[in-house]
Design an enzyme around this catalytic site. Structure first.
Site, short mmCIF file in Angstrom:
data_model
loop_
_atom_site.label_atom_id
_atom_site.label_comp_id
_atom_site.label_asym_id
_atom_site.label_seq_id
_atom_site.Cartn_x
_atom_site.Cartn_y
_atom_site.Cartn_z
N ALA A 1 0.90 -1.25 -0.01
CA ALA A 1 0.18 -0.08 0.10
C ALA A 1 0.87 1.23 0.04
O ALA A 1 0.21 2.38 0.13
CB ALA A 1 -0.99 -0.29 1.16
N TYR B 1 7.68 -13.19 -15.32
CA TYR B 1 6.90 -12.35 -14.57
C TYR B 1 5.35 -12.89 -15.08
O TYR B 1 4.65 -12.79 -14.27
CB TYR B 1 7.04 -10.82 -14.82
P1 NDP Z 1 4.55 -0.39 -7.37
O1 NDP Z 1 5.97 -0.51 -7.46
O2 NDP Z 1 4.24 1.21 -7.50
O3 NDP Z 1 4.04 -0.91 -5.99
C1 NDP Z 1 4.49 -2.07 -5.44
C2 NDP Z 1 4.07 -2.19 -4.06
O4 NDP Z 1 4.42 -3.56 -3.72
C3 NDP Z 1 4.72 -1.30 -3.01
O5 NDP Z 1 3.86 -0.90 -2.20
C4 NDP Z 1 5.91 -2.09 -2.48
O6 NDP Z 1 6.03 -1.65 -1.24
C5 NDP Z 1 5.08 -3.52 -2.37
N1 NDP Z 1 6.08 -4.70 -2.61
C6 NDP Z 1 6.91 -4.90 -3.26
N2 NDP Z 1 7.22 -6.19 -2.73
C7 NDP Z 1 7.03 -6.44 -1.46
C8 NDP Z 1 7.35 -7.37 -0.70
N3 NDP Z 1 8.37 -8.24 -1.02
N4 NDP Z 1 6.65 -7.31 0.46
C9 NDP Z 1 5.81 -6.46 0.65
N5 NDP Z 1 5.45 -5.35 -0.23
C10 NDP Z 1 6.03 -5.45 -1.34
O7 NDP Z 1 3.73 -1.08 -8.57
P2 NDP Z 1 2.40 -1.36 -8.94
O8 NDP Z 1 1.30 -0.75 -7.98
O9 NDP Z 1 2.38 -1.00 -10.42
O10 NDP Z 1 2.12 -2.79 -8.84
C11 NDP Z 1 1.23 -3.38 -7.61
C12 NDP Z 1 0.70 -4.89 -8.35
O11 NDP Z 1 0.02 -4.67 -9.53
C13 NDP Z 1 1.80 -5.72 -8.57
O12 NDP Z 1 1.27 -6.89 -8.17
C14 NDP Z 1 2.03 -5.78 -10.13
O13 NDP Z 1 2.51 -6.87 -10.70
C15 NDP Z 1 0.55 -5.58 -10.47
N6 NDP Z 1 0.37 -4.97 -11.73
C16 NDP Z 1 0.99 -3.82 -12.24
C17 NDP Z 1 0.59 -3.17 -13.37
C18 NDP Z 1 1.58 -1.76 -13.90
O14 NDP Z 1 1.41 -1.85 -14.98
N7 NDP Z 1 1.85 -1.15 -13.07
C19 NDP Z 1 -0.03 -3.95 -14.32
C20 NDP Z 1 -0.63 -5.21 -14.04
C21 NDP Z 1 -0.43 -5.72 -12.62
P3 NDP Z 1 7.43 -1.50 -0.50
O15 NDP Z 1 8.73 -1.19 -1.46
O16 NDP Z 1 7.49 -0.54 0.44
O17 NDP Z 1 7.66 -3.20 0.08
C1 8X3 Z 2 2.08 -5.34 -15.69
C2 8X3 Z 2 1.78 -4.79 -16.83
O1 8X3 Z 2 2.18 -5.54 -19.49
O2 8X3 Z 2 3.86 -4.26 -18.08
O3 8X3 Z 2 1.85 -6.45 -15.30
O4 8X3 Z 2 3.42 -6.66 -18.05
S1 8X3 Z 2 2.91 -5.54 -18.43
#
Ligand code: NDP
Ligand code: 8X3
Length: 252
Positions: A10, A153
């Site tokens: 979050a 991924y």
């Molecule tokens: P961000 O990097 O902005 O956010 C990722 C969040 O995950 C951060 O709050 C980070 O917090 C937390 N996090 C990462 N690793 C850990 C860990 N080992 N333990 C606890 N918390 C963790 O990326 P997004 O918001 O884009 O990603 C969120 C989700 O959405 C992911 O699952 C991603 O795969 C998915 N997603 C993203 C897309 C995109 O294009 N952005 C598209 C599709 C899916 P901290 O570093 O403080 O731990």
């Molecule tokens: C993240 C979206 O298309 O960059 O899941 O893999 S993409």
């Protein structure tokens, strides 16, 4: 009656947007991530901005013992979790599968797959006991088909889809609902993380197209959580208008 949502990851991006959206809808929140300073800042923002109660919980979802300790330490008044959003996750690298980095692979699998499973295993039994709850897993369009350099991924996100489907089957005798959200390109810190801090390369991912925002995904998460009890939004694919699949993106 107040509802409680637990959101992993979050501190940034989609998870932070979900925290704001659910707080705006009156949910009290358990927010989790690894970076304690960002987590505290987020908790303060939510408390002050929305007047809801927020419990920050700092741990790494890859560390099974730490996850268990954190969940065990949730005070009794916070235990009736209505919505679990398994969002914490990441991509690392864009190398061909035959040239990928072992550590990157392990981090993605441990976070996106095993971390999600640990949270599910520890939180869902309470939902079953109370006969009430909703699990929202953040999958991806990447889980629908592989794209160049993304195999590991993509495989983790395909796993998220299948684990969600399995959980939905295993919970079908209960009122607990399971939703998979599959976003496409969302502009967050995701690409900075993927390219190990190469911000220039990360910015290129979103050039020539209006990407989604974390807020766009949070809207759908809240819609799914707010649907009537007999409606289970099982899966939603959310793409930018000029994106057709994980690998087909029309840039201007
Ligand atoms: P961000 O990097 O902005 O956010 C990722 C969040 O995950 C951060 O709050 C980070 O917090 C937390 N996090 C990462 N690793 C850990 C860990 N080992 N333990 C606890 N918390 C963790 O990326 P997004 O918001 O884009 O990603 C969120 C989700 O959405 C992911 O699952 C991603 O795969 C998915 N997603 C993203 C897309 C995109 O294009 N952005 C598209 C599709 C899916 P901290 O570093 O403080 O731990
Ligand atoms: C993240 C979206 O298309 O960059 O899941 O893999 S993409």
């Amino acid at each position: 009656m107040k509802k409680i949502a637990l959101i992993t990851g979050a501190t940034s991006g989609i998870g932070a947007a979900c925290a704001r959206k659910f707080a705006g809808a009156g949910y009290d929140l358990i927010i989790t991530a690894r970076r304690s300073e960002q987590l505290t800042m987020m908790a303060n923002e939510l408390t002050q901005g929305f007047g809801v109660q927020v419990l920050p919980c700092c741990f790494d979802v890859r560390d099974r013992e730490a996850v268990k300790r954190a969940v065990d330490s949730i005070p009794a008044s916070w235990r009736d979790i209505d919505v679990l959003i398994n969002n914490a996750g990441l991509a690392l690298g864009l190398e061909p599968e035959y040239a990928g980095d072992f550590t990157d692979w392990e981090t993605m699998i441990d976070t996106n797959v095993k971390g999600l499973l640990y949270m599910t295993r520890l939180i869902v039994p309470g939902m079953v006991e109370r006969m009430k709850g909703h699990v929202i897993n953040i999958g991806s369009v990447a889980g629908d088909a592989a794209y160049a350099g993304g195999a590991v991924y993509c495989a983790t996100k395909a796993a998220v889809k299948i684990l969600s489907d399995g959980l939905r089957i295993d919970l079908s005798h209960t009122p607990v609902r399971v939703t998979t959200l599959k976003p496409g390109l969302v502009e967050t810190n995701f690409s900075n993380v993927r390219f190990h801090g190469d911000t220039e390369r990360a910015a290129k991912v979103y050039q020539g197209i209006q990407p989604l925002s974390g807020d766009d995904i949070a809207d759908v998460a809240l819609y799914a959580a707010s649907a009537p009890a007999h409606v289970q939004i099982a899966e939603v694919l959310i793409l930018a208008t000029h994106q057709a699949s994980g690998s087909v993106i029309c840039r201007s």
